[in-house]
Design a protein around this motif. Structure first.
Motif, PDB file in Angstrom:
ATOM      1  N   ASP A  83       0.617  -1.523  -0.150  1.00  0.00           N
ATOM      2  CA  ASP A  83      -0.450  -0.169   0.000  1.00  0.00           C
ATOM      3  C   ASP A  83       0.907   1.178  -0.024  1.00  0.00           C
ATOM      4  O   ASP A  83       1.419   1.221   0.891  1.00  0.00           O
ATOM      5  N   MET A  84       0.962   2.062  -1.134  1.00  0.00           N
ATOM      6  CA  MET A  84       1.762   3.370  -0.752  1.00  0.00           C
ATOM      7  C   MET A  84       1.441   4.211  -1.038  1.00  0.00           C
ATOM      8  O   MET A  84       1.792   5.045  -1.316  1.00  0.00           O
ATOM      9  N   HIS A  85       0.043   4.838  -0.136  1.00  0.00           N
ATOM     10  CA  HIS A  85      -0.345   5.488   0.226  1.00  0.00           C
ATOM     11  C   HIS A  85      -0.485   4.946   1.602  1.00  0.00           C
ATOM     12  O   HIS A  85      -2.353   5.368   1.431  1.00  0.00           O
ATOM     13  N   THR A 139       6.987  12.514  -3.674  1.00  0.00           N
ATOM     14  CA  THR A 139       6.168  12.212  -4.422  1.00  0.00           C
ATOM     15  C   THR A 139       5.598  13.468  -3.893  1.00  0.00           C
ATOM     16  O   THR A 139       5.690  14.787  -3.099  1.00  0.00           O
ATOM     17  N   THR A 141       7.339  11.198  -8.549  1.00  0.00           N
ATOM     18  CA  THR A 141       5.667  10.245  -8.831  1.00  0.00           C
ATOM     19  C   THR A 141       4.409  10.961  -7.884  1.00  0.00           C
ATOM     20  O   THR A 141       4.761  11.858  -7.603  1.00  0.00           O
ATOM     21  N   VAL A 166      -0.402   6.953  -7.971  1.00  0.00           N
ATOM     22  CA  VAL A 166      -0.887   6.082  -6.388  1.00  0.00           C
ATOM     23  C   VAL A 166      -2.776   6.172  -7.097  1.00  0.00           C
ATOM     24  O   VAL A 166      -3.271   7.572  -6.950  1.00  0.00           O
ATOM     25  N   THR A 178      -5.414   6.030  -4.555  1.00  0.00           N
ATOM     26  CA  THR A 178      -6.204   5.990  -3.634  1.00  0.00           C
ATOM     27  C   THR A 178      -8.185   6.917  -3.858  1.00  0.00           C
ATOM     28  O   THR A 178      -8.518   7.492  -3.329  1.00  0.00           O
ATOM     29  N   VAL A 215      -0.447   2.355  -9.460  1.00  0.00           N
ATOM     30  CA  VAL A 215       0.218   2.018  -7.934  1.00  0.00           C
ATOM     31  C   VAL A 215      -1.125   1.460  -7.100  1.00  0.00           C
ATOM     32  O   VAL A 215      -1.181   3.132  -6.486  1.00  0.00           O
ATOM     33  N   GLY A 232      -2.277   2.311  -3.450  1.00  0.00           N
ATOM     34  CA  GLY A 232      -2.482   3.347  -2.691  1.00  0.00           C
ATOM     35  C   GLY A 232      -3.695   3.106  -2.281  1.00  0.00           C
ATOM     36  O   GLY A 232      -4.911   3.673  -2.940  1.00  0.00           O
ATOM     37  N   ALA A 240       4.068  -1.273  -7.514  1.00  0.00           N
ATOM     38  CA  ALA A 240       3.879  -0.351  -5.735  1.00  0.00           C
ATOM     39  C   ALA A 240       6.266   0.342  -5.838  1.00  0.00           C
ATOM     40  O   ALA A 240       6.674   0.670  -5.436  1.00  0.00           O
ATOM     41  N   PHE A 289       7.361   2.453  -7.216  1.00  0.00           N
ATOM     42  CA  PHE A 289       6.725   3.809  -6.670  1.00  0.00           C
ATOM     43  C   PHE A 289       8.245   4.097  -6.275  1.00  0.00           C
ATOM     44  O   PHE A 289       9.046   5.143  -5.866  1.00  0.00           O
TER      45      PHE A 289
END
Ligand SMILES: [Zn+2]
Length: 447
Positions: free
Chosen positions: A86-88, A231, A250, A276, A278, A352, A354, A388, A391
């Protein structure tokens, strides 16, 4: 034997044993499963994955020899995917970003419960995109030192923004005057710089300030000179164009305020800036209002505290019913989904996974929303793994199941390429070559 001498001897023997253990890492083999390696190719039946210590040592078919002394996991009838990422994230429990002082035991416990919910849900790496520094960096240090059971943590700590802009507490207005503010942030040890940049009048907000483009470029360059990626929070196409040409690595969100132009898609086909997704944060409110029964799903019951579920169903639901943002986000989510689908159509490495949330179930929701928006389940897996790692700038080390990479993987009871929901059918989670004891995590399911 004199006590002091016995003590010294114990230390020497202990060191010798530790050295032997280091020379012969533990070996784990997953045998007979269908391998989905995270690169997006066709699944491979009857695969063997050999893990030595914390890394993947070899991948082959059923004829690949099992090393002596290996622990073998029977994967027949099962599916192996890379650990989800999970990139956020904004992990809960740390208090205000501007809080000084030590992290309390209670705050740390809340943070660890959040981290356990990710591991339980098959998420082996998170990126926290803004939090109280003392809180998130303490958890990161303990995870890296093996003191706590948790997914791998990458973090920003405090974010950088214009005064009266979107974020903080590191506020930058003039160059080179405010360079010291950035150095103060860099001294905390961020893995990634996160900049907050948004439009005037975003949603129901009063006007806010933006960083001018030349200052944005200075800031990003200052971090790049010290090897730190960047980012940025953006929500419109224009701020995204500006940030990309100011050098940002990013985007922390998709474009959500309007459908993107053809020119934006063409540019992204060339630049392939990791973006990302989201979707979950925006859609969560209308989902709670219209479908509170989602909280009955096993993954929520297992990982979300019963008091929190009760609060969501009553107090929070009533608040979201009244909130103008709820219907605005209901309208805009399909637009963001379509923007992401179009990006994915021109570059399979751009989108990605997130969530902008704080617990494991959100990651599965994010993947559902991507699939609902027209992205195939098999690609959603790539989005939550290989993309991810890209990222993070860590594709050499993680994100796919390949020899030499960190051994983070999830074993499933059903095929996730035909139904993304099958990513919830978790048989076991392996992080760094060790099977996570899901029954020992500090979660409602285990109480
Ligand atoms: Zn965020």
């Amino acid at each position: 034997m004199p006590t002091a001498f016995r003590f010294v001897l114990t230390i020497i023997l202990g060191a010798a044993l530790a050295a032997t253990a280091a020379a012969q890492p533990s070996i784990l083999v997953v045998r007979g499963a269908t391998l989905i390696d995270g690169n997006g190719g066709a699944p491979v039946d009857d695969a063997t994955v050999v893990i030595e210590g914390d890394r993947i040592a070899a991948i082959g078919g059923v004829d690949l020899p099992v090393p002596d002394g290996a622990r073998v996991i029977d994967g027949r009838g099962r599916f192996v995917v890379p650990g989800l990422m999970d990139m956020h994230v904004h992990l809960r429990g740390g208090g205000s970003r501007r809080d000084g002082g030590a992290v309390t035991t209670e705050q740390e416990r809340t943070g660890i419960r959040g981290l356990h919910s990710y591991l339980y849900a098959g998420v082996t790496t998170i990126y926290d995109a803004g939090n109280r520094s003392a809180f998130i960096f303490q958890l990161r240090r303990k995870e890296r030192g093996g003191e706590i059971v948790a997914p791998r943590i990458f973090a920003t700590g405090g974010t950088v923004a214009s005064p009266n802009g979107h974020g903080g507490p590191y506020l930058v207005e003039a160059w080179p005057r405010d360079r010291a503010t950035l150095d103060e942030h860099i001294a905390t040890g961020p893995d990634i710089l996160k900049i907050g940049q948004d439009e005037h009048g975003w949603m129901m907000r009063p006007l806010i300030n933006q960083l001018p483009v030349d200052l944005l470029e200075r800031i990003i360059r200052h971090y790049h000179e010290q090897g730190i990626r960047s980012t940025i929070h953006v929500s419109t196409e224009r701020t995204a164009w500006d940030a990309i040409y100011a050098g940002v690595d990013t985007l922390a969100h998709p474009i959500i305020q309007a459908p993107v132009s053809d020119a934006y898609i063409e540019m992204m086909a060339v630049r392939r800036i990791p973006t990302v997704s989201t979707l979950t944060i925006g859609q969560a409110a209308s989902r709670l209002v219209e479908h509170p029964e989602h909280l009955d799903q096993a993954l929520y019951r297992d990982t979300v505290e019963p008091e929190e579920i009760a609060r969501l169903r009553t107090e929070q639901r009533a608040r979201e019913q009244e909130n103008g943002r709820t219907s605005w986000m209901r309208t805009m989510t399909p637009i963001a989904q379509e923007n992401l689908r179009r990006l994915h159509a021109v570059g399979k490495d751009i989108v990605v996974c997130g969530t902008d949330q704080f617990s494991g179930p959100a990651v599965h929701r994010e993947l559902e929303l991507l699939v609902e928006g027209g992205i195939p389940p098999a690609d959603a897996i790539v989005i939550a793994t290989r993309n991810a790692a890209r990222f993070l700038g860590r594709l050499d080390d993680m994100g796919t199941i390949e020899a030499g990479k960190l051994a983070d993987l999830v074993i499933l009871d059903a095929d996730p390429t035909i139904d993304v929901d099958n990513l919830k059918r978790i048989a076991s989670v392996i992080k760094g070559g060790r099977v996570v004891d899901r029954s020992a995590l500090d979660l409602p399911v285990n109480r």
